[in-house]
Design an enzyme around this catalytic site. Structure first.
Site, short mmCIF file in Angstrom:
data_model
loop_
_atom_site.label_atom_id
_atom_site.label_comp_id
_atom_site.label_asym_id
_atom_site.label_seq_id
_atom_site.Cartn_x
_atom_site.Cartn_y
_atom_site.Cartn_z
N TYR A 85 -28.78 1.33 0.02
CA TYR A 85 -29.28 0.06 -0.54
C TYR A 85 -29.93 0.37 -1.88
CZ TYR A 85 -30.21 -4.87 -0.33
OH TYR A 85 -30.19 -6.21 -0.60
N ARG A 140 -25.65 -13.31 -8.88
CA ARG A 140 -26.91 -12.74 -9.38
C ARG A 140 -27.26 -11.53 -8.52
NH1 ARG A 140 -32.14 -12.75 -8.27
NH2 ARG A 140 -31.78 -14.04 -6.44
N LYS A 158 -26.94 -4.63 3.16
CA LYS A 158 -27.97 -5.41 3.86
C LYS A 158 -27.73 -5.38 5.37
CE LYS A 158 -31.20 -8.50 2.40
NZ LYS A 158 -31.93 -8.65 1.14
N GLU A 229 -27.56 -14.55 0.14
CA GLU A 229 -28.08 -13.42 -0.64
C GLU A 229 -27.51 -13.44 -2.07
OE1 GLU A 229 -30.22 -9.77 -1.18
OE2 GLU A 229 -30.26 -11.23 0.44
N ASP A 230 -28.38 -13.30 -3.03
CA ASP A 230 -28.01 -13.08 -4.44
C ASP A 230 -27.10 -14.17 -5.00
OD1 ASP A 230 -29.61 -10.91 -4.58
OD2 ASP A 230 -28.03 -9.41 -4.56
N ASP A 252 -32.78 -14.83 2.00
CA ASP A 252 -33.73 -13.72 1.93
C ASP A 252 -34.37 -13.61 0.55
OD1 ASP A 252 -35.01 -11.36 3.11
OD2 ASP A 252 -33.83 -10.25 1.65
N ASP A 253 -33.65 -13.95 -0.51
CA ASP A 253 -34.22 -13.86 -1.85
C ASP A 253 -35.45 -14.76 -1.97
OD1 ASP A 253 -32.24 -12.11 -3.00
OD2 ASP A 253 -30.87 -13.80 -2.92
N ASN A 400 -36.11 -5.25 -9.09
CA ASN A 400 -35.18 -4.17 -8.80
C ASN A 400 -34.00 -4.27 -9.77
OD1 ASN A 400 -36.05 -2.55 -6.54
ND2 ASN A 400 -35.89 -4.40 -5.29
#
Length: 562
Positions: A85, A140, A158, A229-230, A252-253, A400
């Protein structure tokens, strides 16, 4: 040998090899799972000059023998997580189309062209019926921008953490990438790019397609938990609001990031010595993650003992984007995306504050939180001023990967004379206190503390939806998991090596929250009557629930019947 969950490789006994006609197909040595792990560690160490090679090697193990992979990950979590990850997964995503192995099926790729046939395409998934999927559209990825289908590395990584940290069965996980094109010319012009070569669709077409995907997934697997996610900031908030009460899903973001930062922030508040209502929190970064974290923190200010009203709590938050503090009277205020409007200031009297240092002088924050992806933004001047304003400044550079972190732990310690209360999004080494010479360990606000347990608890409860209360209780529960040593050392988070034990406790508390909210449907859970009886009776039921949670956690082993 080709079934990842049933392949033992050199651990097959001679009798098993003979019975399954494997003799001669495997080297003659018979090895234990532990010895296989040691060989893998030796190989990983030999590849330490190339993180991408380490990633590729581990991914091969994951696809060939899931038991070996997870035994390796769980026994060496701190070392391996940084490869599978963040930060290495970012590099793997950037290179996905170039390191992809032909004929590999890492997950489901759902394209706009498939919209009329989604049921058929989804039914092509060859694995077991999944309990959880992680879904991205690659728009993203971390702080790397629009990577298109190259973002598939994120759902894969993930889900590995959902298994290793949370306890999901690896055979019941599903990575999904929505192929909606890309607006990145680098990928559109790359001859090796594996996705559709078109620009991303309009919002109306985007939501029509995601609506169809969510409906098809529910038809196929009604109990499937979908983690977004993202996605781009606007779509992250838009899909969460669109689906949170209709489907079993979370983002989760937004929710996970907010929950893990809240947990560390709760412990930082205790150590700061500043009363709750006297805090002033400045966010550098006003995207989906920044607003998500700010929302979680604000909710805690209303729930905590001696808490504030929502209006009072909101006044303690300032957000700054690339143009300055987000205000109601800024020249571009009418073009703010909806999520940014949640924290706009209406008390600036027309004053515009542009730079971060100017914002610090105006706000005089007790806490500075970075979710900007602007590496080095918390420079010497910023950190020094935070140290001058506060005896124990709270500084959380959360972006990150490493190159996007707003500051390093070394700089934070140096410019605050070791007084900083620090948590980051990426891992940093410990630093010597400039006065006491004690080795200080940085906190890492890693979502891995939250999302595996949140997902596992929600899935075990067979919840009909993931509620804000479930997320909040997961966060508060994490803040209580420091042991005596960690508390004495001023840690904000438990050691990551304890995450498996902690995940069981958090999953239990998520299930309890689901029961309180009336969304749990699992018969074992509902039949416990967890909310009834005396305190002693409820504690016994809670212990029984924890035992049940732990008994359902996947453990890698070769000790099962083939």
């Amino acid at each position: 040998m080709q079934e990842t969950t049933r392949s033992f490789g050199t651990a097959f006994t001679q009798a098993e090899r003979s019975r399954k006609r494997l003799t001669g197909l495997i080297p003659p040595a018979v090895e234990s799972l532990d010895l296989q792990v040691q060989r893998c560690l030796h190989r990983i160490d030999s590849l330490k000059q190339s993180p991408l090679e380490q990633y590729a090697y581990l991914d091969r193990i994951r696809t060939e023998s899931s038991n070996l992979f997870y035994k390796l990950v769980m026994g060496n979590l701190k070392q391996i997580v940084s490869i599978i990850y963040t930060p290495t997964v970012g590099l793997a995503c950037q290179e996905f189309s170039r390191i992809y192995t032909p004929a590999s099926a890492p997950g489901l790729f759902l394209s706009l062209a498939d919209q009329e046939n989604l049921d058929l395409v989804i039914s092509n998934w060859p694995g077991s019926d999944p309990d959880i999927c992680v879904m991205t559209d690659g728009s993203r990825i971390l702080g790397l921008g629009d990577l298109g289908v190259n973002g598939m590395g994120i759902p894969i990584g993930k889900l590995s953490l959902y298994v290793a940290a949370g306890g999901f069965n690896p055979s019941k996980t599903l990575p999904i990438t929505l192929d909606l094109g890309t607006n990145n010319p680098k990928h559109l012009n790359d001859p090796f790019y594996l996705g559709t070569r078109s620009h991303r669709p309009r919002d109306s077409q985007f939501y029509e397609f995601v609506d169809a995907v969510m409906a098809a997934l529910k038809r196929r697997w009604p109990k499937l938990l979908v983690q977004f996610e993202d996605f781009s900031s606007e779509h992250a908030f838009g899909t969460l609001e669109r689906y949170r009460n209709k489907y079993f899903m979370f983002n989760d973001d937004i929710q996970g990031t907010g929950a893990v930062i809240l947990s560390g922030f709760i412990n930082a508040l205790k150590l700061s010595g500043t009363p709750l209502k006297q805090h002033r929190i400045l966010f550098f970064g006003a995207g989906s993650a920044g607003v998500g974290v700010a929302s979680q923190l604000m909710d805690h200010f209303t729930h905590a003992e001696g808490g504030l009203t929502k209006a009072q709590a909101k006044k303690l938050f300032w957000l700054i984007d690339s143009k300055g503090i987000v205000t109601s009277d800024r020249s571009d205020a009418n073009r703010y995306p909806s999520h940014k409007k949640l924290f706009l200031r209406e008390d600036m009297g027309g004053k515009q504050v542009g730079t971060l240092l100017e914002a610090i002088e105006h706000v005089k924050p007790t806490a500075l939180i970075g979710l900007s992806s602007v590496g080095g933004a918390f420079d010497a001047a910023v950190l020094t001023r935070m140290g001058e304003l506060n005896q124990a400044p709270i500084v959380f550079p959360l972006s990150n990967p490493l190159t996007n972190a707003e500051c390093t732990f070394e700089d934070a310690v140096k410019h605050t004379q070791g007084r900083v209360l620090f948590a980051s999004g990426t891992a940093f080494p410990g630093q010597e206190h400039p006065v006491t010479k004690q080795i200080l360990e940085p906190g890492q606000g890693n979502n891995m503390y939250i999302f595996p347990a949140l997902g596992f608890g929600a899935s075990l409860a067979k919840a009909t939806k993931v509620t804000d209360h479930m997320v909040y209780q997961c966060s508060v529960s994490l803040s209580k998991q420091l042991n005596e040593e960690e508390t004495a050392l001023g840690f904000l988070y438990p050691r990551i090596e304890r995450i498996r034990e902690i995940s069981g406790l958090l999953a239990r508390d998520v299930i309890l929250a689901a029961v309180e909210e009336g969304v749990a449907t699992e018969p074992f859970v509902t039949n416990l009557n967890l909310l009834e009886g005396s305190n002693e009776s409820r504690q016994k039921k809670g212990a029984a629930l924890l035992q049940w949670v732990e008994s359902n956690m996947y453990t890698p082993s070769y000790q099962f019947k083939l």
